[in-house]
Design an enzyme around this catalytic site. Structure first.
Site, PDB file in Angstrom:
ATOM      1  NE  ARG A 116     -24.502 -19.244  21.395  1.00 55.45           N
ATOM      2  CZ  ARG A 116     -23.500 -20.109  21.449  1.00 55.45           C
ATOM      3  NH1 ARG A 116     -22.909 -20.512  20.342  1.00 55.45           N
ATOM      4  NH2 ARG A 116     -23.091 -20.560  22.610  1.00 55.45           N
ATOM      5  NE  ARG A 176     -20.711 -17.444  21.616  1.00 53.68           N
ATOM      6  CZ  ARG A 176     -21.326 -17.202  22.777  1.00 53.68           C
ATOM      7  NH1 ARG A 176     -21.879 -16.028  22.992  1.00 53.68           N
ATOM      8  NH2 ARG A 176     -21.376 -18.126  23.710  1.00 53.68           N
ATOM      9  N   GLY A 227      -6.878  -0.837  -6.998  1.00 53.71           N
ATOM     10  CA  GLY A 227      -8.148  -0.226  -6.624  1.00 53.71           C
ATOM     11  C   GLY A 227      -8.140   1.282  -6.807  1.00 53.71           C
ATOM     12  CG  ASN A 228     -11.542   3.662  -5.609  1.00 56.86           C
ATOM     13  OD1 ASN A 228     -11.930   4.238  -6.617  1.00 56.86           O
ATOM     14  ND2 ASN A 228     -12.284   2.813  -4.946  1.00 56.86           N
ATOM     15  N   GLY A 229      -7.140   4.022  -4.956  1.00 54.76           N
ATOM     16  CA  GLY A 229      -5.915   4.793  -4.737  1.00 54.76           C
ATOM     17  C   GLY A 229      -4.915   4.528  -5.855  1.00 54.76           C
ATOM     18  CB  THR A 230      -4.003   1.317  -7.485  1.00 57.69           C
ATOM     19  OG1 THR A 230      -3.631   0.698  -6.265  1.00 57.69           O
ATOM     20  CG2 THR A 230      -3.102   0.838  -8.613  1.00 57.69           C
ATOM     21  NE  ARG A 276      -4.129  -1.728   2.188  1.00 58.51           N
ATOM     22  CZ  ARG A 276      -5.159  -1.809   1.349  1.00 58.51           C
ATOM     23  NH1 ARG A 276      -5.306  -0.931   0.381  1.00 58.51           N
ATOM     24  NH2 ARG A 276      -6.043  -2.780   1.476  1.00 58.51           N
ATOM     25  CG  ASP A 335     -13.421  -2.912  -0.879  1.00 56.85           C
ATOM     26  OD1 ASP A 335     -13.733  -3.873  -0.160  1.00 56.85           O
ATOM     27  OD2 ASP A 335     -12.454  -2.168  -0.636  1.00 56.85           O
ATOM     28  NE  ARG A 367      -6.880  -8.227   0.484  1.00 55.29           N
ATOM     29  CZ  ARG A 367      -6.330  -7.321   1.296  1.00 55.29           C
ATOM     30  NH1 ARG A 367      -7.061  -6.323   1.778  1.00 55.29           N
ATOM     31  NH2 ARG A 367      -5.063  -7.369   1.610  1.00 55.29           N
TER      32      ARG A 367
HETATM   33  O1  F6P Z   1      -9.729  -2.665  -0.269  1.00 59.56           O
HETATM   34  C1  F6P Z   1      -9.772  -4.009  -0.018  1.00 59.56           C
HETATM   35  C2  F6P Z   1      -9.842  -4.292   1.452  1.00 59.56           C
HETATM   36  O2  F6P Z   1      -9.838  -5.693   1.622  1.00 59.56           O
HETATM   37  C3  F6P Z   1     -11.015  -3.661   2.201  1.00 59.56           C
HETATM   38  O3  F6P Z   1     -12.242  -4.324   2.009  1.00 59.56           O
HETATM   39  C4  F6P Z   1     -10.521  -3.730   3.625  1.00 59.56           C
HETATM   40  O4  F6P Z   1     -11.200  -2.799   4.410  1.00 59.56           O
HETATM   41  C5  F6P Z   1      -9.070  -3.408   3.460  1.00 59.56           C
HETATM   42  O5  F6P Z   1      -8.713  -3.790   2.139  1.00 59.56           O
HETATM   43  C6  F6P Z   1      -8.149  -4.109   4.409  1.00 59.56           C
HETATM   44  O6  F6P Z   1      -6.856  -3.642   4.199  1.00 59.56           O
HETATM   45  P1  F6P Z   1      -5.521  -4.307   4.739  1.00 59.56           P
HETATM   46  O7  F6P Z   1      -5.300  -5.579   3.962  1.00 59.56           O
HETATM   47  O8  F6P Z   1      -4.479  -3.299   4.432  1.00 59.56           O
HETATM   48  O9  F6P Z   1      -5.722  -4.587   6.173  1.00 59.56           O
END
Ligand code: F6P
Length: 359
Positions: free
Chosen positions: A171, A275, A111-114, A74, A136, A284
Protein backbone atom coordinates in the site's frame (compact mmCIF):
# COMPACT_ATOMS: atom_id res chain seq x y z
CA UNK A 1 16.41 36.30 48.89
CA UNK A 2 15.09 36.06 45.34
CA UNK A 3 11.47 35.53 44.24
CA UNK A 4 11.13 33.97 40.86
CA UNK A 5 8.01 32.72 39.06
CA UNK A 6 7.82 30.03 36.36
CA UNK A 7 5.21 29.96 33.61
CA UNK A 8 4.64 27.42 30.80
CA UNK A 9 2.60 28.61 27.84
CA UNK A 10 1.29 27.32 24.51
CA UNK A 11 1.25 23.71 23.33
CA UNK A 12 3.07 21.47 25.79
CA UNK A 13 6.02 19.19 25.01
CA UNK A 14 8.14 16.56 26.66
CA UNK A 15 10.89 18.48 28.49
CA UNK A 16 9.07 21.41 30.12
CA UNK A 17 9.40 19.90 33.59
CA UNK A 18 13.03 18.92 32.99
CA UNK A 19 13.80 22.53 32.02
CA UNK A 20 12.06 24.01 35.08
CA UNK A 21 13.95 21.53 37.24
CA UNK A 22 17.21 22.79 35.70
CA UNK A 23 16.38 26.42 36.56
CA UNK A 24 15.16 25.54 40.06
CA UNK A 25 18.18 23.39 40.94
CA UNK A 26 20.56 26.13 39.83
CA UNK A 27 18.73 28.77 41.89
CA UNK A 28 18.30 26.60 45.01
CA UNK A 29 21.95 25.49 44.84
CA UNK A 30 23.09 29.13 44.77
CA UNK A 31 20.63 30.19 47.47
CA UNK A 32 18.45 27.68 49.36
CA UNK A 33 16.16 30.55 50.45
CA UNK A 34 15.08 31.26 46.86
CA UNK A 35 11.32 31.40 46.56
CA UNK A 36 9.79 29.92 43.43
CA UNK A 37 6.17 30.46 42.45
CA UNK A 38 4.39 28.46 39.76
CA UNK A 39 1.97 30.45 37.59
CA UNK A 40 -0.80 28.06 36.54
CA UNK A 41 -2.04 27.51 32.98
CA UNK A 42 0.31 29.92 31.23
CA UNK A 43 -0.36 33.62 30.79
CA UNK A 44 -3.95 33.04 31.91
CA UNK A 45 -2.68 32.37 35.44
CA UNK A 46 -0.67 35.59 35.36
CA UNK A 47 -3.73 37.56 34.21
CA UNK A 48 -6.13 36.08 36.77
CA UNK A 49 -3.68 35.60 39.68
CA UNK A 50 -3.73 31.85 39.62
CA UNK A 51 -0.49 30.53 41.10
CA UNK A 52 1.02 28.36 43.80
CA UNK A 53 4.18 28.31 45.86
CA UNK A 54 6.67 25.65 44.81
CA UNK A 55 9.34 23.98 46.95
CA UNK A 56 12.53 22.01 46.18
CA UNK A 57 10.44 18.82 46.54
CA UNK A 58 8.22 19.98 43.66
CA UNK A 59 11.16 19.53 41.31
CA UNK A 60 12.13 16.09 42.55
CA UNK A 61 11.47 13.26 40.12
CA UNK A 62 10.22 15.43 37.25
CA UNK A 63 13.23 15.15 34.93
CA UNK A 64 11.55 12.30 33.08
CA UNK A 65 7.95 13.48 33.38
CA UNK A 66 6.32 14.80 30.20
CA UNK A 67 3.71 17.57 30.05
CA UNK A 68 3.93 20.47 32.50
CA UNK A 69 3.28 20.37 36.24
CA UNK A 70 2.01 23.97 35.94
CA UNK A 71 -0.53 23.40 33.19
CA UNK A 72 -0.58 25.43 30.01
CA UNK A 73 -2.98 27.30 27.74
CA UNK A 74 -2.92 29.11 24.43
CA UNK A 75 -3.22 32.89 24.78
CA UNK A 76 -2.56 34.23 21.27
CA UNK A 77 -0.25 37.22 21.12
CA UNK A 78 -2.61 39.00 18.73
CA UNK A 79 -5.27 39.11 21.49
CA UNK A 80 -3.00 40.34 24.27
CA UNK A 81 -3.87 43.99 23.73
CA UNK A 82 -7.59 43.21 23.43
CA UNK A 83 -9.55 43.43 26.72
CA UNK A 84 -11.05 40.18 28.07
CA UNK A 85 -14.82 39.48 28.17
CA UNK A 86 -15.14 41.68 31.28
CA UNK A 87 -13.17 44.54 29.81
CA UNK A 88 -10.01 43.72 31.75
CA UNK A 89 -6.69 44.98 30.34
CA UNK A 90 -4.74 41.71 30.12
CA UNK A 91 -1.28 43.23 29.90
CA UNK A 92 -1.91 45.53 32.86
CA UNK A 93 -3.30 42.58 34.83
CA UNK A 94 -0.14 40.55 34.17
CA UNK A 95 2.09 43.44 35.20
CA UNK A 96 0.03 43.89 38.37
CA UNK A 97 0.29 40.21 39.34
CA UNK A 98 4.06 40.39 38.83
CA UNK A 99 4.25 43.44 41.10
CA UNK A 100 1.88 42.03 43.70
CA UNK A 101 4.03 38.89 43.96
CA UNK A 102 7.12 41.14 44.31
CA UNK A 103 8.95 39.07 41.72
CA UNK A 104 12.59 39.55 40.78
CA UNK A 105 12.09 37.63 37.57
CA UNK A 106 9.54 35.71 35.53
CA UNK A 107 10.84 32.61 33.71
CA UNK A 108 8.73 31.93 30.62
CA UNK A 109 8.85 28.61 28.79
CA UNK A 110 7.17 28.55 25.40
CA UNK A 111 7.20 28.74 21.64
CA UNK A 112 7.05 31.63 19.20
CA UNK A 113 3.87 33.34 20.39
CA UNK A 114 4.96 32.91 23.99
CA UNK A 115 8.32 34.57 23.32
CA UNK A 116 6.52 37.48 21.62
CA UNK A 117 4.45 38.05 24.75
CA UNK A 118 7.58 37.62 26.90
CA UNK A 119 9.12 40.45 24.89
CA UNK A 120 5.98 42.54 25.36
CA UNK A 121 6.25 42.06 29.14
CA UNK A 122 9.94 43.03 28.93
CA UNK A 123 8.88 46.22 27.14
CA UNK A 124 6.44 46.80 30.01
CA UNK A 125 9.41 46.80 32.37
CA UNK A 126 9.28 43.24 33.77
CA UNK A 127 12.41 41.14 34.30
CA UNK A 128 11.89 38.11 32.10
CA UNK A 129 13.97 35.16 30.91
CA UNK A 130 12.64 32.99 28.07
CA UNK A 131 13.26 29.32 27.34
CA UNK A 132 12.69 27.82 23.86
CA UNK A 133 10.03 25.12 23.96
CA UNK A 134 8.41 23.45 20.99
CA UNK A 135 8.31 20.20 19.10
CA UNK A 136 8.34 22.34 15.93
CA UNK A 137 11.95 23.60 16.42
CA UNK A 138 10.91 26.84 14.72
CA UNK A 139 12.12 29.44 17.23
CA UNK A 140 14.51 31.95 15.76
CA UNK A 141 17.87 32.37 17.53
CA UNK A 142 18.35 28.77 18.64
CA UNK A 143 19.52 25.75 16.67
CA UNK A 144 17.40 23.50 18.86
CA UNK A 145 14.30 23.74 21.00
CA UNK A 146 13.55 21.26 23.76
CA UNK A 147 10.79 18.81 22.84
CA UNK A 148 11.88 18.58 19.22
CA UNK A 149 14.07 15.48 19.44
CA UNK A 150 11.51 13.60 21.57
CA UNK A 151 8.84 14.36 18.96
CA UNK A 152 11.20 13.30 16.14
CA UNK A 153 11.63 9.95 17.92
CA UNK A 154 7.87 9.44 18.22
CA UNK A 155 7.10 10.44 14.63
CA UNK A 156 9.99 8.26 13.41
CA UNK A 157 8.64 5.33 15.38
CA UNK A 158 5.24 5.86 13.72
CA UNK A 159 6.89 5.69 10.27
CA UNK A 160 8.90 2.61 11.34
CA UNK A 161 5.73 0.83 12.41
CA UNK A 162 4.04 1.72 9.12
CA UNK A 163 6.94 0.22 7.14
CA UNK A 164 6.17 -3.37 8.08
CA UNK A 165 2.45 -3.18 7.38
CA UNK A 166 2.99 -1.14 4.19
CA UNK A 167 5.26 -3.92 2.88
CA UNK A 168 2.79 -6.69 3.77
CA UNK A 169 -0.11 -5.07 1.93
CA UNK A 170 1.64 -3.27 -0.97
CA UNK A 171 0.00 0.00 0.00
CA UNK A 172 0.86 3.66 -0.14
CA UNK A 173 0.89 5.16 3.34
CA UNK A 174 0.79 8.77 4.42
CA UNK A 175 2.02 9.64 7.90
CA UNK A 176 0.90 13.14 8.86
CA UNK A 177 3.42 14.83 11.12
CA UNK A 178 2.76 17.91 13.29
CA UNK A 179 3.85 21.33 12.04
CA UNK A 180 1.44 23.82 10.50
CA UNK A 181 3.94 26.48 9.53
CA UNK A 182 7.31 24.74 9.46
CA UNK A 183 8.50 21.29 8.49
CA UNK A 184 11.51 20.54 10.70
CA UNK A 185 9.75 17.70 12.49
CA UNK A 186 8.49 16.12 9.26
CA UNK A 187 11.89 16.55 7.60
CA UNK A 188 13.84 14.89 10.42
CA UNK A 189 11.30 12.12 11.10
CA UNK A 190 10.96 11.55 7.35
CA UNK A 191 14.69 11.08 6.87
CA UNK A 192 15.05 9.01 10.06
CA UNK A 193 12.09 6.82 9.11
CA UNK A 194 13.20 6.32 5.51
CA UNK A 195 10.17 8.06 3.96
CA UNK A 196 10.10 8.09 0.14
CA UNK A 197 8.31 11.42 -0.18
CA UNK A 198 8.48 14.32 2.30
CA UNK A 199 6.09 17.24 1.93
CA UNK A 200 6.79 20.43 3.88
CA UNK A 201 5.01 23.81 4.21
CA UNK A 202 8.21 25.50 2.97
CA UNK A 203 8.30 23.53 -0.32
CA UNK A 204 4.90 23.66 -2.05
CA UNK A 205 4.29 20.32 -3.74
CA UNK A 206 3.24 19.45 -7.26
CA UNK A 207 0.84 16.50 -7.10
CA UNK A 208 2.12 15.27 -10.50
CA UNK A 209 5.65 15.04 -9.05
CA UNK A 210 4.34 13.19 -5.98
CA UNK A 211 2.54 10.69 -8.22
CA UNK A 212 5.66 10.30 -10.41
CA UNK A 213 7.78 9.46 -7.36
CA UNK A 214 5.30 6.78 -6.27
CA UNK A 215 4.97 5.31 -9.77
CA UNK A 216 8.76 5.24 -10.21
CA UNK A 217 9.06 3.15 -7.07
CA UNK A 218 6.28 0.82 -8.22
CA UNK A 219 8.07 0.35 -11.59
CA UNK A 220 11.27 -0.48 -9.73
CA UNK A 221 9.38 -3.31 -8.04
CA UNK A 222 8.99 -1.63 -4.67
CA UNK A 223 5.90 -2.98 -2.94
CA UNK A 224 5.00 0.20 -1.08
CA UNK A 225 5.68 3.91 -0.66
CA UNK A 226 5.61 6.02 2.48
CA UNK A 227 4.95 9.74 2.50
CA UNK A 228 5.77 11.93 5.52
CA UNK A 229 3.45 14.92 5.17
CA UNK A 230 3.50 17.98 7.42
CA UNK A 231 0.16 19.26 8.71
CA UNK A 232 0.88 22.47 6.85
CA UNK A 233 1.99 20.94 3.53
CA UNK A 234 0.56 22.98 0.68
CA UNK A 235 0.18 22.44 -3.07
CA UNK A 236 1.88 24.88 -5.42
CA UNK A 237 -1.57 26.00 -6.69
CA UNK A 238 -2.73 26.83 -3.15
CA UNK A 239 0.58 28.49 -2.28
CA UNK A 240 0.04 30.89 -5.18
CA UNK A 241 -3.28 32.11 -3.70
CA UNK A 242 -3.69 35.03 -1.33
CA UNK A 243 -4.73 34.18 2.25
CA UNK A 244 -8.26 35.36 1.47
CA UNK A 245 -8.53 33.30 -1.72
CA UNK A 246 -7.21 30.21 0.06
CA UNK A 247 -9.69 30.63 2.91
CA UNK A 248 -12.55 30.86 0.40
CA UNK A 249 -11.29 27.78 -1.46
CA UNK A 250 -10.99 25.73 1.74
CA UNK A 251 -14.49 26.66 2.92
CA UNK A 252 -16.07 23.64 1.24
CA UNK A 253 -13.05 21.40 1.62
CA UNK A 254 -14.33 17.89 2.47
CA UNK A 255 -11.04 16.62 3.90
CA UNK A 256 -10.20 16.57 7.63
CA UNK A 257 -6.56 17.43 6.83
CA UNK A 258 -4.16 17.87 3.93
CA UNK A 259 -3.09 14.19 4.02
CA UNK A 260 -6.60 13.06 3.15
CA UNK A 261 -6.67 15.43 0.19
CA UNK A 262 -3.30 14.19 -1.04
CA UNK A 263 -4.34 10.58 -0.42
CA UNK A 264 -7.56 11.00 -2.48
CA UNK A 265 -5.63 12.61 -5.33
CA UNK A 266 -3.02 9.83 -5.40
CA UNK A 267 -5.70 7.12 -5.28
CA UNK A 268 -7.61 8.73 -8.11
CA UNK A 269 -4.55 9.07 -10.33
CA UNK A 270 -2.80 5.78 -9.60
CA UNK A 271 -5.39 3.34 -8.30
CA UNK A 272 -3.02 2.46 -5.44
CA UNK A 273 -4.63 1.64 -2.13
CA UNK A 274 -3.92 4.48 0.30
CA UNK A 275 -3.94 4.54 4.11
CA UNK A 276 -3.44 7.56 6.32
CA UNK A 277 -1.97 7.63 9.82
CA UNK A 278 -2.06 10.71 12.03
CA UNK A 279 0.01 10.27 15.21
CA UNK A 280 -1.25 13.73 16.33
CA UNK A 281 -0.66 14.70 19.92
CA UNK A 282 1.24 11.51 20.73
CA UNK A 283 4.14 13.51 19.24
CA UNK A 284 3.99 15.89 22.20
CA UNK A 285 3.45 13.19 24.79
CA UNK A 286 5.39 10.82 27.00
CA UNK A 287 8.79 11.12 28.57
CA UNK A 288 11.55 13.35 27.10
CA UNK A 289 14.27 11.47 25.19
CA UNK A 290 17.83 11.52 26.54
CA UNK A 291 18.87 14.32 24.16
CA UNK A 292 16.03 16.55 25.38
CA UNK A 293 16.83 15.79 29.02
CA UNK A 294 20.39 16.99 28.46
CA UNK A 295 19.56 20.10 26.44
CA UNK A 296 16.70 21.15 28.71
CA UNK A 297 18.86 20.68 31.82
CA UNK A 298 21.58 22.79 30.20
CA UNK A 299 19.15 25.50 29.06
CA UNK A 300 17.53 25.51 32.50
CA UNK A 301 20.88 25.82 34.28
CA UNK A 302 21.91 28.65 31.95
CA UNK A 303 18.62 30.48 32.62
CA UNK A 304 19.28 30.09 36.35
CA UNK A 305 22.77 31.56 35.90
CA UNK A 306 21.35 34.57 34.02
CA UNK A 307 18.95 35.21 36.90
CA UNK A 308 21.80 34.94 39.43
CA UNK A 309 23.70 37.55 37.40
CA UNK A 310 20.60 39.77 37.13
CA UNK A 311 20.72 39.55 33.32
CA UNK A 312 17.17 39.81 32.05
CA UNK A 313 15.40 40.28 28.74
CA UNK A 314 16.96 37.23 27.07
CA UNK A 315 15.82 33.90 25.72
CA UNK A 316 18.36 31.17 26.41
CA UNK A 317 19.31 29.62 23.07
CA UNK A 318 21.54 26.83 21.79
CA UNK A 319 24.00 27.53 19.00
CA UNK A 320 27.01 25.52 17.79
CA UNK A 321 26.78 23.31 20.88
CA UNK A 322 26.97 26.28 23.24
CA UNK A 323 24.20 27.79 25.32
CA UNK A 324 23.90 31.51 24.66
CA UNK A 325 21.59 34.36 25.70
CA UNK A 326 19.67 35.83 22.76
CA UNK A 327 17.94 39.22 23.26
CA UNK A 328 14.16 38.66 23.33
CA UNK A 329 13.61 41.62 21.03
CA UNK A 330 15.62 39.75 18.35
CA UNK A 331 13.65 36.53 18.82
CA UNK A 332 10.15 38.03 18.92
CA UNK A 333 8.12 37.78 15.74
CA UNK A 334 10.53 35.65 13.68
CA UNK A 335 10.15 32.05 12.56
CA UNK A 336 13.02 29.66 11.84
CA UNK A 337 11.92 27.84 8.71
CA UNK A 338 13.43 25.08 6.59
CA UNK A 339 15.41 26.66 3.76
CA UNK A 340 14.56 24.78 0.52
CA UNK A 341 18.14 25.44 -0.67
CA UNK A 342 19.84 24.16 2.49
CA UNK A 343 22.20 21.22 2.50
CA UNK A 344 19.84 18.91 4.43
CA UNK A 345 17.33 19.18 1.57
CA UNK A 346 20.06 18.54 -1.02
CA UNK A 347 21.30 15.53 0.95
CA UNK A 348 17.79 14.13 1.28
CA UNK A 349 17.32 14.51 -2.49
CA UNK A 350 20.63 12.68 -3.04
CA UNK A 351 19.14 9.84 -1.01
CA UNK A 352 16.30 9.69 -3.53
CA UNK A 353 13.70 11.38 -1.34
CA UNK A 354 11.12 13.37 -3.32
CA UNK A 355 9.86 16.69 -1.97
CA UNK A 356 7.05 16.71 -4.49
CA UNK A 357 8.93 18.92 -6.94
CA UNK A 358 9.99 18.27 -10.54
CA UNK A 359 13.74 18.89 -9.95
O1 F6P B 1 3.25 24.12 18.20
C1 F6P B 1 3.20 22.81 18.57
C2 F6P B 1 2.09 22.07 17.89
O2 F6P B 1 2.09 20.74 18.37
C3 F6P B 1 2.11 22.10 16.36
O3 F6P B 1 3.05 21.22 15.79
C4 F6P B 1 0.68 21.73 16.05
O4 F6P B 1 0.35 22.15 14.76
C5 F6P B 1 -0.07 22.46 17.11
O5 F6P B 1 0.83 22.62 18.20
C6 F6P B 1 -1.30 21.78 17.62
O6 F6P B 1 -1.93 22.62 18.52
P1 F6P B 1 -3.08 22.21 19.54
O7 F6P B 1 -2.46 21.35 20.61
O8 F6P B 1 -3.54 23.51 20.09
O9 F6P B 1 -4.09 21.46 18.77
Amino acid sequence: MRRVAFLTSGGDCQALNATMRGVAKTLYNADPDTEIIGILDGYKGLMYENYKKLTPETFSGILTQGGTILGSSRQPFKNMRKPDANGMDKVLAMVNTYKKLKLDCLVILGGNGTQKTANLLREEGLNVVGLPKTIDNDIWGTDMTFGFQSAVNIATNAIDCIHTTAYSHSRVFIVEVMGHKVGWLTLHAGIAGGADVILLPEIPYDIDAVVEAIEKRAKEGKRFSILAVAEGAISKEDAALTKKELKAKLKDNPYPSVSYKIGAEIEERTGHEIRITVPGHTQRGGSPCAYDRVISSRLGAAAGELILQGKYGYMVGFRDNEIIPVPLEEVAGKLKMVDPDSSIIREAKSLGISFGTKD
